[in-house]
Structures are given as C-alpha cells and as structure tokens.
Scaffold this active site. Structure first.
Site, PDB file in Angstrom:
ATOM      1  N   ASP A   1      95.096  64.061  36.600  1.00  0.00           N
ATOM      2  CA  ASP A   1      95.795  62.880  37.125  1.00  0.00           C
ATOM      3  C   ASP A   1      95.061  61.599  36.739  1.00  0.00           C
ATOM      4  OD1 ASP A   1      97.972  61.756  38.337  1.00  0.00           O
ATOM      5  OD2 ASP A   1      97.197  61.917  40.376  1.00  0.00           O
TER       6      ASP A   1
ATOM      7  N   GLY B   1      95.134  50.485  52.071  1.00  0.00           N
ATOM      8  CA  GLY B   1      96.292  50.920  51.306  1.00  0.00           C
ATOM      9  C   GLY B   1      96.964  52.094  51.971  1.00  0.00           C
TER      10      GLY B   1
ATOM     11  N   LYS C   1      89.938  57.859  53.856  1.00  0.00           N
ATOM     12  CA  LYS C   1      91.314  58.283  53.595  1.00  0.00           C
ATOM     13  C   LYS C   1      91.722  59.275  54.683  1.00  0.00           C
ATOM     14  CE  LYS C   1      92.514  59.585  49.388  1.00  0.00           C
ATOM     15  NZ  LYS C   1      92.691  60.482  48.200  1.00  0.00           N
TER      16      LYS C   1
ATOM     17  N   GLY D   1      98.569  59.590  52.591  1.00  0.00           N
ATOM     18  CA  GLY D   1      98.054  59.112  53.860  1.00  0.00           C
ATOM     19  C   GLY D   1      97.693  57.636  53.781  1.00  0.00           C
TER      20      GLY D   1
ATOM     21  N   GLY E   1      99.861  55.511  50.995  1.00  0.00           N
ATOM     22  CA  GLY E   1     100.654  56.253  50.028  1.00  0.00           C
ATOM     23  C   GLY E   1     101.151  57.540  50.637  1.00  0.00           C
TER      24      GLY E   1
ATOM     25  N   VAL F   1      94.458  54.610  53.828  1.00  0.00           N
ATOM     26  CA  VAL F   1      93.042  54.354  53.557  1.00  0.00           C
ATOM     27  C   VAL F   1      92.602  53.153  54.380  1.00  0.00           C
ATOM     28  CG1 VAL F   1      91.316  53.806  51.813  1.00  0.00           C
ATOM     29  CG2 VAL F   1      93.254  55.266  51.226  1.00  0.00           C
TER      30      VAL F   1
END
Length: 607
Positions: free
Chosen positions: A419, A301, A322, A306, A303, A308
């Site tokens: 979060d 993934g 990550k 950064g 985002g 992953v």
C-alpha cells in the site's frame, strides 16, 4: 439440553480436579514470602531456590542472600540484585551494587531467558555500544566508565554509528555491548528494567487472585492461600459455588452468542500478543490511551480505519494515537501493524511506540510527525509557494526508496507493504519521509520469489497489474516497486494540474503523457520554475517510468532504484514504453482503471 448438561458436568469434573490440585499440589508454596530489608514479596511466577520447583515458573528462580538482598541470575551467570517486582505490569527492576553495568552486561544474551529489556522511551531504545580503552582524556560526546578505567587510561562508550565516523587514534576497542538500553549506558537510569510476557499473570493480579501452575503446567487463577492444603469443607463449598457459577455462565453464553465472532477475533489477538515475546512496543491500557490523548481532545484525521488523535507521553514527546474501528476487519490489520512494525526500526519507517488491546478496544501509538503526509504536500494548491525545493523533493523520494529497500532486504524476513502511496508517507519536522500503515503488509522469506494472495490488496491506481492477474507474472516485491513508481510520477506532476492542456471531455492518463514528453524530447520544464530543477524532475520521471513497467521482471529492484536516485541522472536511459498505445493518446483515467479491474483475472490462493 442433554448435551448441554453433559458439558456442564465435564467442566465440573475438571474444576474438581483443579481444586484437589490446589489443595494438595501446592503444598510448600506460600504467596506471603518476603526477602530483603524492604520486604520484597516473592510469589508466582517467581520462587525462592529453597522452595519446590512447582511453586514457580522456569527461569524465575530467586535467591535470598542473608535475608537482606534478593538475587536474580540471568544467562551466562549474570547476577543482579532485585529492587522491585511489579506483578501487574510484569516488570522486574534490577541493579548492580557496584554500579558497573558495562562489566555486568558483557556477553548477556536474553534469547534463552523469559525476560526482555523494557523499552518505554526514546531515550531508552536498544542499541549497540562499543567500549574503547583510550589514553586520551579529552574525548567529546562519550560516557566514561570509572569502574573500568585506570590512572593512565579511560574507558569510553560509543554508539557504533558514531565510531564509524570517528577516528580514534589513541584508542583500542575492548568489546561491544549488544542491544543495551541507552539509559543504562549514559547513566540516565539507575536501575535495569526487564519485563516478561510469559507466563501472563497480570489478569489474575488485577482480580486480586493467585496465579499458579496446575499439573498440566497450565496457568490458572486461584484464590490466594497461605502455606498448607485446603480443608474438605472449603473444597466442597468451592465446588458447589462453582457449579452454580457454571450454570450462570452457560446462560450468559446462550444470551450473548451474537458476540461469538468478535470474541474469537479478540482471543486470536490476545494469543498473538502472549506468544510474541520479543516485541519492543509498550502495551497500554485504554485508560492510559485516554490519559495520553487528554480524553481524545485533538483530532488529527479520520478514515475508514478509525480516528487519529494527538497525544503526549511527556512534555517533550508527542505521539499520534490511532483508535481502530473494531466493526471493520477481523483484527488481522492490528496484528500486522504490531507484529511487523514492532520488530523493525529504520529512519524512514514510522516508529510504533505502543499499542492497546483492552477488551474490544484496539489502538496503535506512533511517533508524532508534525508535517502531515506527502499527499497533502504534493496536492496542495499552495505548493508552488512551499519552502520545499526540488532538491528536497529528491531527498524525500530517496528516503522513501531506502525505507522500502530496508523492508525488502534489511529484515530477517522480507516485508511487502502492498500500500505504498503518498497518503502513507508521513513527514517529520525536517520533512524526512517515513513509511506508515502496515495493515495490508505480508511477510515472506528472502529466498521466496513469489507470494500468494487470496484477494487483491492495496489502493486503486497504485496496485501493480500482477496483483490482479497472474498473466503479468507472480506477485513479489516488485509490486511495491510499481506503487513507488506511481508515487514518483505524482511527485513530479504534483505542482502542475495536467488537465489544463486538454478539453473538458477527456483527461490525459498522466504517466503515459509524461512518457511521451520524454520520448519526444520535449521540455519537462512545465513542472518546474527554475531551469536548474528540470534535471531533477527528469531523473525522477525516468526512474518512475522504469518502476511502472507492466511485467515485474522489467522493473528494477529497490536497491537499483536507490542507486539510480543517488546518481546524477545523466546516464539514465529511457525505459521501454509501458503503455499499449504508441504516441500521445488522450484517455479517460477513470474508465481505464475500471476496464483494467474488469478484464484482469483475479489470482487465487497458492498456499
């Protein structure tokens, strides 16, 4: 230019003092000493008991026994033989000649020692083990210590959690070993491995230099020397060469001033890692990260934080790596992740296996969870064909609640996540939930009822009202409760698109619509396909509505939330209406969110 020249002269005098100390102060210290049949090298921070104290660091004294064995004494007179010292990795390998660690480790407490247990695999995590004297010789899933056993009895070791669930009628507890590597107990490891973080000499070792202590007890890198002082000619040559080197360094400093901010951030991170002595995750180099990820082959993934990648520590152990985007932030999120996740271990919190802080490159290594995030599970268009039933969704919700309760009450300090959302809940192979991403988290004492914040933090749609405005109350652990409530309501409605019941010009504010359905005693079976699942969906919805009450004092604690989710749900009462409007109202959720952000007063820092 005059100020710059004075600065260079000041550094020169400091260096002269260091060289004099190197030549005169290290008398009697030899970095070529060896002990034992294998010629074990003894150098700083270690010293032999026969050397002056200035040759080593406190707590690193060794004894050479009959020139054959090297002995290290730990707190409470625990004595072990040294098999190997890795100065670059800062790891010492010990062994018990009697091979009876259960006896040697009794009463060991490393809190007053510069060493910590090295934990580098899932099979070697630190756990408590209870030792029992048993007359029975037919006990399963336990390790026998022959060195402690006798003809008429056996001594077994159990993990404390196993002991609670096992009735051992024929056994008597002897004592408990606290925070011991499992590999030692179960005989996977022949050696006891300890590491140290202070003094940090790996940089000197990597450069092939000598790590030593100056007159101010500060750690310095110097050239490797044998016993004796440096000559005057050598000192003069080093001073002149150093003067030219200082001039070159000053020119480089002027040339690279635009990197000053990033270097300051990097220095803060390095200082944090050096001061954080009791961390358990492994520190990897960037070369290790590339090897673990097979040169970043498989991307999981991406985002704003950064990218992953999937990695592998061994044939059986997979990890998620990550790679942080260093252009964003000042390193605070990295420090948060390592500082907070490195000290906690819970079945519903993602485990931090290790980290990398190699120059400006930063990475975090987590356990690999094959079933992705809860967000993808509940938002997938194919969810209704999923193997997960409502019982499993209820288990997922309960697991998340237990994880948040552990963060609020189970640690030495309360951890506020700030979060909580489906994207930050990952699922393992059995769809057990694990909370992740602690980049925005804050630590506070359990006695502290409120925390201060300079800016609102979190994800829009999950942020509690008091995070934006003090008019709703102080920011506390109830902010996580609010976010969890929104998450619960998304689990309830994730299988059904709610906008099909309204026209194209507006959208239903989903939590309010759920409340109106329950308040008017309408059937909530719109979210389920089996009548028997309506009870679970209704319970999750009611608990979620309790959690999203606008005023923090009206919300339950996470302990109460866990109890409500564990109950049958028949005794749950409807909460007060958390919304301003009375009755079913169609509103545009995006406009409502923007209006909320515009009207609420942003709180200021209290500390």
């Amino acid at each position: 230019m005059n100020i710059c020249f004075q600065t260079i002269i000041s550094y020169l005098f400091l260096f002269v003092a260091f060289i004099i100390d190197l030549g005169e102060g290290q008398s009697g210290c030899d970095d070529q000493l060896r002990c034992g049949d294998h010629g074990l090298a003894i150098r700083f921070p270690f010293r032999l008991s026969s050397q002056p104290e200035q040759c080593g660091y406190p707590g690193f004294t060794l004894s050479c026994i009959d020139r054959k064995h090297t002995l290290l004494e730990l707190p409470n007179s625990m004595k072990f033989f040294v098999n190997k010292i890795d100065y670059r990795s800062q790891v010492i390998q010990l062994y018990d000649p009697d091979n009876c660690y259960a006896r040697q480790l009794r009463g060991l407490n490393l809190s007053s020692s510069p060493f910590q247990f090295k934990v580098d695999s899932f099979y070697n995590e630190l756990l408590d083990y209870a030792l029992f004297n048993c007359s029975s010789r037919d006990i399963k899933n336990a390790y026998t210590f022959s060195c402690l056993s006798g003809p008429a009895y056996q001594v077994y070791a159990f993990n404390n959690y196993s002991v609670i669930r096992t009735v051992l009628i024929s056994c008597t507890k002897i004592y408990t070993l606290r925070s011991i590597p499992g590999g030692i107990i179960w005989n996977h490891d022949k050696f006891l491995q300890l590491n140290w973080s202070t003094p940090a000499c790996r940089g000197c070792e990597a450069k092939g230099k000598r790590c030593l202590k100056n007159n101010k007890s500060e750690i310095e890198c110097g050239p490797k020397i044998n016993k004796g002082a440096l000559s005057k000619s050598e000192i003069t040559g080093v001073i002149m060469g150093s003067f030219l080197l200082l001039l070159a360094l000053f020119a480089l400093y002027r040339f690279y001033t635009h990197d000053k901010v990033e270097k300051k951030h990097q220095a803060n991170i390095e200082k944090f890692l050096e001061d954080y002595r009791n961390f358990r995750p492994t520190r990897y180099s960037y070369a290790d990260i590339k090897k673990i990820t097979n040169q970043f082959t498989e991307k999981l993934g991406e985002g704003s934080y950064g990218i992953v990648f999937k990695g592998k520590l061994s044939n059986e152990i997979y990890v998620a790596v990550k790679i942080l985007n260093t252009s964003k932030g000042n390193g605070e999120e990295f420090i948060n992740e390592v500082g907070i996740m490195g000290r906690i271990h819970h079945i519903n919190v993602v485990r931090l296996v290790g980290f990398c802080a190699d120059g400006f490159r930063r990475a975090l290594v987590y356990e690999f969870l094959p079933n992705d995030s809860l967000e993808k599970l509940i938002s997938s268009s194919a969810t209704k064909n999923s193997i997960l039933n409502w019982d499993k969704l209820q288990d997922i919700a309960l697991g998340i609640a237990k994880g948040i309760e552990y963060l609020h009450q189970g640690c030495d300090q309360r951890i506020l996540h700030f979060d909580i959302k489906p994207h930050n809940v990952l699922l393992d192979q059995n769809f057990n939930p694990k909370i992740s991403d602690f980049g925005l988290a804050k630590l506070c004492s359990k006695e502290q009822s409120a925390v201060s914040m300079t800016t609102a933090r979190g994800t829009v749609g999950y942020i509690a009202p008091e995070v934006f405005s003090r008019n709703f109350g102080n920011v506390s652990s109830k902010a996580d409760v609010y976010s969890f409530g929104i998450l619960l309501l998304e689990i309830v409605g994730g299988r059904k698109n709610v906008d099909v019941i309204v026209d194209n010009s507006s959208q239903v504010y989903f939590p309010e619509w759920i409340y109106n359905l329950l308040e008017e005693k309408e059937d909530i079976r719109i979210f389920v396909e089996d009548d028997g699942d309506a009870k679970i969906a209704k319970k999750l919805a009611i608990v979620g509505l309790w959690c999203i009450q606008w005023h923090p004092a009206d919300r339950p604690s996470m302990k109460d939330v866990v109890q409500m989710l564990e109950g049958e749900g028949d005794n749950l009462t409807m909460p007060p209406n958390p919304f301003a409007s009375a009755g079913p109202v169609k509103i545009n959720a995006n406009i409502a969110t923007k209006r909320l952000h515009h009207e609420l007063e942003v709180i200021s820092e209290l500390e």
